[in-house]
Design a protein around this motif. Structure first.
Motif, PDB file in Angstrom:
ATOM      1  N   PRO A 268       1.046  -1.128   0.011  1.00 54.66           N
ATOM      2  CA  PRO A 268      -0.039   0.022  -0.157  1.00 54.66           C
ATOM      3  C   PRO A 268       1.015   1.438  -0.148  1.00 54.66           C
ATOM      4  CG  PRO A 268       0.467  -1.246   1.935  1.00 54.66           C
ATOM      5  CD  PRO A 268       0.767  -2.250   1.699  1.00 54.66           C
ATOM      6  N   PHE A 269       0.742   1.466  -1.226  1.00 54.76           N
ATOM      7  CA  PHE A 269       1.515   3.456  -1.030  1.00 54.76           C
ATOM      8  C   PHE A 269       0.520   4.181   0.314  1.00 54.76           C
ATOM      9  CE2 PHE A 269      -2.258   4.250  -3.422  1.00 54.76           C
ATOM     10  CZ  PHE A 269      -2.729   4.999  -3.039  1.00 54.76           C
ATOM     11  N   ASP A 270      -0.038   4.353   1.145  1.00 54.36           N
ATOM     12  CA  ASP A 270      -0.073   5.113   2.454  1.00 54.36           C
ATOM     13  C   ASP A 270      -1.173   3.682   3.193  1.00 54.36           C
ATOM     14  OD1 ASP A 270      -0.199   7.072   3.983  1.00 54.36           O
ATOM     15  OD2 ASP A 270      -1.853   8.505   2.722  1.00 54.36           O
ATOM     16  N   ARG A 271      -1.370   4.837   4.565  1.00 54.76           N
ATOM     17  CA  ARG A 271      -2.204   3.802   5.396  1.00 54.76           C
ATOM     18  C   ARG A 271      -3.159   5.083   6.555  1.00 54.76           C
ATOM     19  NH1 ARG A 271       0.143   0.806  10.623  1.00 54.76           N
ATOM     20  NH2 ARG A 271      -1.966   1.216  12.225  1.00 54.76           N
ATOM     21  N   HIS A 272      -4.016   5.493   7.053  1.00 49.29           N
ATOM     22  CA  HIS A 272      -4.591   6.416   7.921  1.00 49.29           C
ATOM     23  C   HIS A 272      -5.224   5.096   9.220  1.00 49.29           C
ATOM     24  CE1 HIS A 272      -4.937   9.385   5.210  1.00 49.29           C
ATOM     25  NE2 HIS A 272      -4.153   9.256   5.631  1.00 49.29           N
ATOM     26  N   VAL A 287     -14.152   4.250  18.147  1.00 52.94           N
ATOM     27  CA  VAL A 287     -13.823   3.317  17.169  1.00 52.94           C
ATOM     28  C   VAL A 287     -12.831   3.377  16.402  1.00 52.94           C
ATOM     29  CG1 VAL A 287     -14.331   0.450  15.590  1.00 52.94           C
ATOM     30  CG2 VAL A 287     -15.646   1.691  18.192  1.00 52.94           C
ATOM     31  N   ARG A 288     -11.563   2.690  16.212  1.00 53.85           N
ATOM     32  CA  ARG A 288     -10.463   2.747  15.679  1.00 53.85           C
ATOM     33  C   ARG A 288     -10.912   1.811  14.283  1.00 53.85           C
ATOM     34  NH1 ARG A 288      -4.867   1.194  14.465  1.00 53.85           N
ATOM     35  NH2 ARG A 288      -4.786  -0.310  16.565  1.00 53.85           N
ATOM     36  N   TYR A 289     -10.201   2.858  12.768  1.00 59.79           N
ATOM     37  CA  TYR A 289     -10.394   1.962  12.253  1.00 59.79           C
ATOM     38  C   TYR A 289      -9.232   1.947  11.835  1.00 59.79           C
ATOM     39  CZ  TYR A 289     -15.515   1.015  11.901  1.00 59.79           C
ATOM     40  OH  TYR A 289     -16.757   0.895  12.392  1.00 59.79           O
ATOM     41  N   VAL A 290      -8.630   1.394  10.354  1.00 61.75           N
ATOM     42  CA  VAL A 290      -7.458   0.717   9.874  1.00 61.75           C
ATOM     43  C   VAL A 290      -7.737   0.745   8.433  1.00 61.75           C
ATOM     44  CG1 VAL A 290      -5.018  -0.021   9.512  1.00 61.75           C
ATOM     45  CG2 VAL A 290      -6.406   0.369  11.589  1.00 61.75           C
ATOM     46  N   ILE A 291      -7.269   1.891   7.545  1.00 62.31           N
ATOM     47  CA  ILE A 291      -7.463   1.916   6.225  1.00 62.31           C
ATOM     48  C   ILE A 291      -5.701   1.953   5.895  1.00 62.31           C
ATOM     49  CG2 ILE A 291      -8.368   3.389   4.570  1.00 62.31           C
ATOM     50  CD1 ILE A 291      -9.793   4.692   6.405  1.00 62.31           C
ATOM     51  N   ASP A 292      -5.836   0.695   4.386  1.00 62.66           N
ATOM     52  CA  ASP A 292      -4.907   0.700   3.725  1.00 62.66           C
ATOM     53  C   ASP A 292      -5.082   0.873   2.445  1.00 62.66           C
ATOM     54  OD1 ASP A 292      -2.903  -0.205   5.330  1.00 62.66           O
ATOM     55  OD2 ASP A 292      -3.373  -2.505   4.638  1.00 62.66           O
ATOM     56  N   TYR A 293      -4.272   1.883   1.460  1.00 66.09           N
ATOM     57  CA  TYR A 293      -4.550   2.608   0.254  1.00 66.09           C
ATOM     58  C   TYR A 293      -3.934   1.325  -0.892  1.00 66.09           C
ATOM     59  CZ  TYR A 293      -7.167   6.761   2.831  1.00 66.09           C
ATOM     60  OH  TYR A 293      -7.674   7.252   3.160  1.00 66.09           O
ATOM     61  N   ASP A 309      -8.593  -0.711   1.377  1.00 62.18           N
ATOM     62  CA  ASP A 309      -8.893  -1.587   2.239  1.00 62.18           C
ATOM     63  C   ASP A 309      -8.991  -1.419   3.652  1.00 62.18           C
ATOM     64  OD1 ASP A 309      -9.085  -4.332   3.851  1.00 62.18           O
ATOM     65  OD2 ASP A 309      -7.249  -4.590   3.085  1.00 62.18           O
ATOM     66  N   VAL A 310     -10.409  -0.994   4.272  1.00 64.13           N
ATOM     67  CA  VAL A 310     -10.497  -0.677   5.599  1.00 64.13           C
ATOM     68  C   VAL A 310     -11.545  -1.588   6.232  1.00 64.13           C
ATOM     69  CG1 VAL A 310     -12.348   1.394   6.087  1.00 64.13           C
ATOM     70  CG2 VAL A 310     -11.185   1.583   4.309  1.00 64.13           C
ATOM     71  N   ARG A 311     -10.989  -1.336   7.818  1.00 62.90           N
ATOM     72  CA  ARG A 311     -11.380  -2.352   8.573  1.00 62.90           C
ATOM     73  C   ARG A 311     -11.160  -1.756  10.543  1.00 62.90           C
ATOM     74  NH1 ARG A 311      -6.706  -2.638   5.950  1.00 62.90           N
ATOM     75  NH2 ARG A 311      -4.999  -3.577   7.200  1.00 62.90           N
ATOM     76  N   PRO A 312     -12.442  -2.187  11.083  1.00 66.66           N
ATOM     77  CA  PRO A 312     -11.253  -1.971  12.141  1.00 66.66           C
ATOM     78  C   PRO A 312     -10.415  -2.660  12.785  1.00 66.66           C
ATOM     79  CG  PRO A 312     -13.921  -2.609  12.294  1.00 66.66           C
ATOM     80  CD  PRO A 312     -13.321  -3.421  11.449  1.00 66.66           C
ATOM     81  N   ALA A 313      -9.300  -1.623  13.730  1.00 67.49           N
ATOM     82  CA  ALA A 313      -8.415  -2.051  13.812  1.00 67.49           C
ATOM     83  C   ALA A 313      -8.772  -3.542  15.309  1.00 67.49           C
ATOM     84  CB  ALA A 313      -7.904  -1.456  15.293  1.00 67.49           C
TER      85      ALA A 313
END
Length: 355
Positions: A268-272, A287-293, A309-313
């Motif tokens: 992934p080129f970025d993560r949030h 609630v913390r969510y993790v996002i892979d771009y 790719d969005v999902r809960p931590a």
């Protein structure tokens, strides 16, 4: 990606007091003060004093053989070295305080971006950029409307301050459009998770039990239309972490190395990390969510393609939500759930036909 601006009041970090050195006066307490000293005022000023009838300063110079003047030897070598050392200490303290303010104290804790970015053109900027900002559809966690996206000019200034001095200024407007589009897509994915699990794991299992494609049918079956429609999560804060690969992304890289034909993909080129406020039975829960771009092959027309790719931590609750949603979907498709459900309905209709 994912740069919103929070225009809140800035808090200033109080600077530390500089360490000053006290210069010792002459040991002879009876010597006369210098002519410019305010204690040499004329008698009328002395008579105006009400606290004492006589001047508390000894003006008798007979006890001191030194001429009248400043008691500090400004021309001495010791004094010059002392003052030089004092200036060095002041500079060190200022530099330490300045550096502390130029890092975390200058960042907005809601988005870890600079608190204030000017809309003014950067030095040597060769292309005029718009300064208008586009509002998002993402509610703010503090209830103050929705988050706003940065203007192209703010985006360019932010890139320069982060060290990306080779940014093509003519491409910034397109970058802002892609940035806003991806963030809106990420929020839509988060809303899908919230619709399923904002009411708890039991309700989430009911809504996920028949796979992803039957979610709306399960909402109607269990009577959760009102709860789903009145859902109101909000984004409290977020943080970009492009250098911290998630465990899932790392696992995909290992699988791609072992089985490139099936799992080969670019990292992934970025993560949030997005922190969302969820309303559970009248109480707010973060609630913390993790996002892979990920970036994919471009379209035949040349348009870029991105995957989120969005999902809960991976917390205990987040892991349970992920297992329920993905596990139920895989199980429903593996057992041919749609086919079985269709056959069951056909048999029910045949039984209900009049004979």
């Amino acid at each position: 990606m994912g740069w919103f601006w929070a225009d809140g009041p800035q808090t200033k970090v109080p600077s530390q007091s500089l360490s000053h050195h006290t210069l010792a006066l002459s040991q002879d307490e009876t010597q006369s003060p210098p002519p410019g000293c305010p204690m040499h005022k004329h008698q009328q000023s002395a008579d105006a004093m009400t606290l004492s009838s006589r001047c508390p300063v000894k003006h008798d110079t007979a006890t001191s053989g030194r001429p009248s003047g400043c008691p500090v030897p400004h021309d001495s070598r010791e004094y010059k070295e002392h003052r030089k050392e004092w200036k060095k200490d002041c500079k060190r303290e200022w530099k330490k305080d300045h550096e502390s303010q130029s890092t975390l104290s200058k960042l907005n804790p809601l988005n870890y971006m600079f608190r204030d970015l000017s809309q003014a053109p950067a030095p040597d900027q060769t292309h005029v950029l718009p300064t208008s900002r586009e509002p998002s559809t993402i509610p703010r966690g503090d209830g103050d409307g929705n988050w706003e996206y940065p203007s192209p000019q703010q985006m360019y200034n932010a890139l320069l301050r982060k060290g990306y001095t080779d940014t093509d200024v003519t491409a910034v407007e397109s970058m802002v459009s892609v940035h806003n589009f991806l963030n809106e897509g990420a929020w839509a994915e988060i809303m899908d998770w919230e619709k399923r699990f904002a009411g708890g794991l039991k309700r989430g299992w009911q809504l996920c039990s028949h796979g992803e494609q039957n979610f709306d049918n399960m909402v109607k079956k269990y009577g959760y239309e009102k709860e789903v429609q009145s859902l109101s999560p909000s984004l409290v804060r977020f943080q970009g972490r492009p250098n911290d690969m998630t465990p899932k992304a790392a696992m995909f890289q290992v699988m791609g190395w072992l089985y490139p034909g099936a799992f080969g993909t670019e990292p992934p080129f970025d993560r949030h990390d997005w922190y969302v406020s969820r309303d559970m039975n009248g109480q707010r829960k973060e609630v913390r969510y993790v996002i892979d771009y990920y970036s994919g092959p471009p379209e035949p027309t040349g348009e870029p393609v991105f995957f989120l790719d969005v999902r809960p931590a991976m917390t205990p609750t987040g892991a349970a939500e992920r297992a329920l949603r993905w596990g139920c979907d895989v199980w429903w498709r593996a057992i041919g759930g749609d086919t079985r459900e269709r056959e069951r309905q056909e048999k029910q209709e045949q039984r209900n036909k009049p004979k």
